[in-house]
Design an enzyme around this catalytic site. Structure first.
Site, PDB file in Angstrom:
ATOM      1  N   SER A 162      20.051 -83.280 -17.911  1.00 13.77           N
ATOM      2  CA  SER A 162      21.097 -84.171 -18.420  1.00 13.77           C
ATOM      3  C   SER A 162      20.454 -85.240 -19.315  1.00 13.77           C
ATOM      4  CB  SER A 162      21.868 -84.784 -17.242  1.00 13.77           C
ATOM      5  OG  SER A 162      23.071 -85.356 -17.682  1.00 13.77           O
ATOM      6  N   ASP A 191      28.786 -75.340 -17.061  1.00 12.56           N
ATOM      7  CA  ASP A 191      28.599 -76.728 -17.508  1.00 12.56           C
ATOM      8  C   ASP A 191      29.427 -76.955 -18.765  1.00 12.56           C
ATOM      9  OD1 ASP A 191      27.744 -79.209 -18.389  1.00 12.56           O
ATOM     10  OD2 ASP A 191      25.612 -78.779 -18.168  1.00 12.56           O
ATOM     11  N   HIS A 205      28.078 -79.069 -14.521  1.00 12.73           N
ATOM     12  CA  HIS A 205      26.901 -79.819 -14.972  1.00 12.73           C
ATOM     13  C   HIS A 205      25.963 -80.183 -13.826  1.00 12.73           C
ATOM     14  CE1 HIS A 205      24.489 -82.384 -17.472  1.00 12.73           C
ATOM     15  NE2 HIS A 205      24.732 -83.425 -16.700  1.00 12.73           N
TER      16      HIS A 205
END
Lengths: 367, 367
Positions: free
Chosen positions: B149, B315, B348
């Site tokens: 991320s 995601d 995610h």
């Protein structure tokens, strides 16, 4: 928003108390509505359009607060897909809303605004109120019911609960059940409103309104109305009125500026408590559950009704897969149904925007 | 959140002023960090792990505020994919955060907390601070840099700007550029914080903190961390501790209860101003832009670095398509890159959760 008392809109008061899904009853319910086109003598040419979460009865006439054109003028009018030179179009403000129909901002029997004493309502309750309006208007059976998004939920609920009231059902960009993700987005909006100290437990009428909270709620919801690709095409990473990043917290990016504008302007025309109640109604919506868990059972009474269902390929709020579940249920009860997934870049909002293919589908189905 | 002054964490003060992308300089920057495993005599076995937006240096040790295990204990430790019996793992709290590194809650040279006088920082600034930390630690070249991320953004930024500092780059569930939709979600969070009257223009230290706004921001963000299918599987429309809907505004649905909990607990450990600054840094991130618009140009210096990129099929925050753009840029500069899209149901957040395939990829690449 501006005080409701200033609003002068066409409305009726329902003659009987409205029994709600919660078990409560509402006396003296007012339903505000607009009509377009003449009602035929046999009253067989009426079309009821259900509006979406933040919509209203001004489907094809100027909004009295914003001065903007009706929200579906591209679809409704003389010679348009829903042709008001042939059909009598009715659009009513939903129960719980704030454009003249009874809602949390309305005066309760006690003499003060309801606020959070307003009963929690459901999509079916909204439909009940509109069927009661039809009773007042003397319209027994509609040529068609039409709705997108929450309007589509009302259309499906109406088909399930009042199948005798319409010949045709056109449901666009909608679902028969709010998903966990749908509920999650609404819950963020509700918490944003309730976090605003002006909200005051809903008893803010006559004082400062929770505009900041409502604005944040609208911003969060707005993201779900647009597709990722649509946002990229419309805004990308383009800067707003500047050549370089400000290294500050102003709206550097156009998408920020756009969202802030959407949030702020919304508070001019909408009541925060109505937003709470209507999102709640949507989250509660699960048509199958009403019939014990099977969607086909819920729609069994509508087997002689003609359905047209439309989804958009870029709609990630209510997806084609959601719509297909409804199609399968209608197939299971052998109801005549046509289903089309349209390609449009705008995401969920496609049903309101320039999608000529939708115009053709609507025109073809309404006849 | 609780006062930072109570935090006793390992940190260094950078000996030189940190020059920032904004043109400003920060003197006396403190960087808090944790290490695991012994540093080899030749200092060639160090791995730097970059944390995500709301992460911290406690990658594999107990969090001093929450008492919870490190956020990546499944990945980092003796015998684990990032094996601390072989490697010296460093994880630093990013510049702008609130777990000991200099951020808006830190004391400014004037003697008061910075608040909104803290300079707006970038992902590259965060990386600069961590490279300066490595200088203090005497580590010239890392075995690998790793991040998921926002940690992956730092990894890519580090590869682009400091290619000489690492042999390997492992970037997971990330992007080289924040999209309009990514920015939009962050903007909702920032507006929620700024709408909280306790925010006080950022000057709330020593008083009431804007917990309600920060909580709403966290709730909105949290939806983007999970897949629609994951939310449905985890919560569906299941009710929370009740048999029927309450017809009220309590958390009827489990997903509401979950989100509220995520929001409220977050405020115990995170500073609202840090959330503003770090989300801003992420929104500003566009690696190609730094090099005049071509991503390949940005990564040209890293052509001798080994890359491993990982995305997750569910995601929707940073998608496989986003990652593929990075792969194409690396291909264009002939950098050795392996890319894998893993299948995992969690969206995610998959990079933090039980995805054995990720463990194998990480282990294989780190060696």
């Amino acid at each position: 928003m501006a005080s409701q008392t200033a609003l002068s809109v066409q409305k009726v008061t329902l003659p009987k108390a409205l029994a709600l899904d919660s078990g409560r009853e509402l006396e003296g319910v007012e339903i505000a509505y607009e009509t377009h086109g003449d009602l035929a003598e046999d009253k067989a040419n009426a079309i009821l359009i259900f509006h979406a979460l933040t919509g209203d009865q001004f489907v094809a006439s100027e909004h009295p607060v914003t001065g903007k054109p009706g929200w579906w003028e591209r679809m409704v009018g003389p010679g348009k897909p829903i042709d008001t030179s042939r059909y009598h179009v009715i659009c009513a403000n939903v129960l719980g809303s704030c454009m003249g129909s009874t809602g949390p901002a309305s005066t309760s029997p006690g003499g003060a605004p309801y606020g959070m004493d307003f009963p929690v309502i459901t999509i079916r309750d909204m439909v009940r109120a509109q069927m009661a309006l039809l009773d007042v208007l003397g319209i027994e059976k509609l040529h068609a019911i039409v709705g997108g998004s929450m309007g589509g939920m009302q259309a499906l609920s109406c088909a399930a609960n009042f199948p005798e009231r319409t010949s045709r059902v056109l449901a666009i960009a909608t679902t028969a059940r709010h998903s966990a993700q749908n509920i999650a987005f609404h819950e963020v909006g509700r918490q944003a409103i309730m976090a605003d100290p002006n909200w005051q437990g809903g008893a803010y009428y006559g004082g400062e309104t929770p505009d900041k909270g409502l604005s944040v709620a609208r911003m969060a919801a707005h993201i779900t109305y647009l597709s990722e690709a649509g946002l990229t095409e419309k805004f990308g990473r383009r800067l707003q009125d500047r050549d370089a990043k400000s290294f500050g917290f102003d709206a550097d990016f156009q998408v920020e500026s756009y969202l802030r504008y959407q949030g702020i302007t919304f508070t001019d025309r909408f009541d925060a408590n109505s937003y709470l109640y209507i999102t709640r109604a949507m989250d509660y919506f699960d048509l199958a559950e009403e019939a014990g868990g099977k969607l086909a059972d819920a729609l069994a009474g509508a087997k002689d009704t003609r359905f047209c269902l439309v989804s958009f390929d870029t709609d990630w709020l209510y997806t084609t897969a959601d719509m297909r579940e409804v199609v399968h249920a209608l197939n299971a009860v052998a109801a005549p149904v046509s289903f089309v997934e349209l390609s449009a870049p705008y995401g969920h909002d496609s049903f309101l925007l320039d999608v000529p293919a939708l115009d053709r589908v609507v025109k073809g189905f309404i006849g």
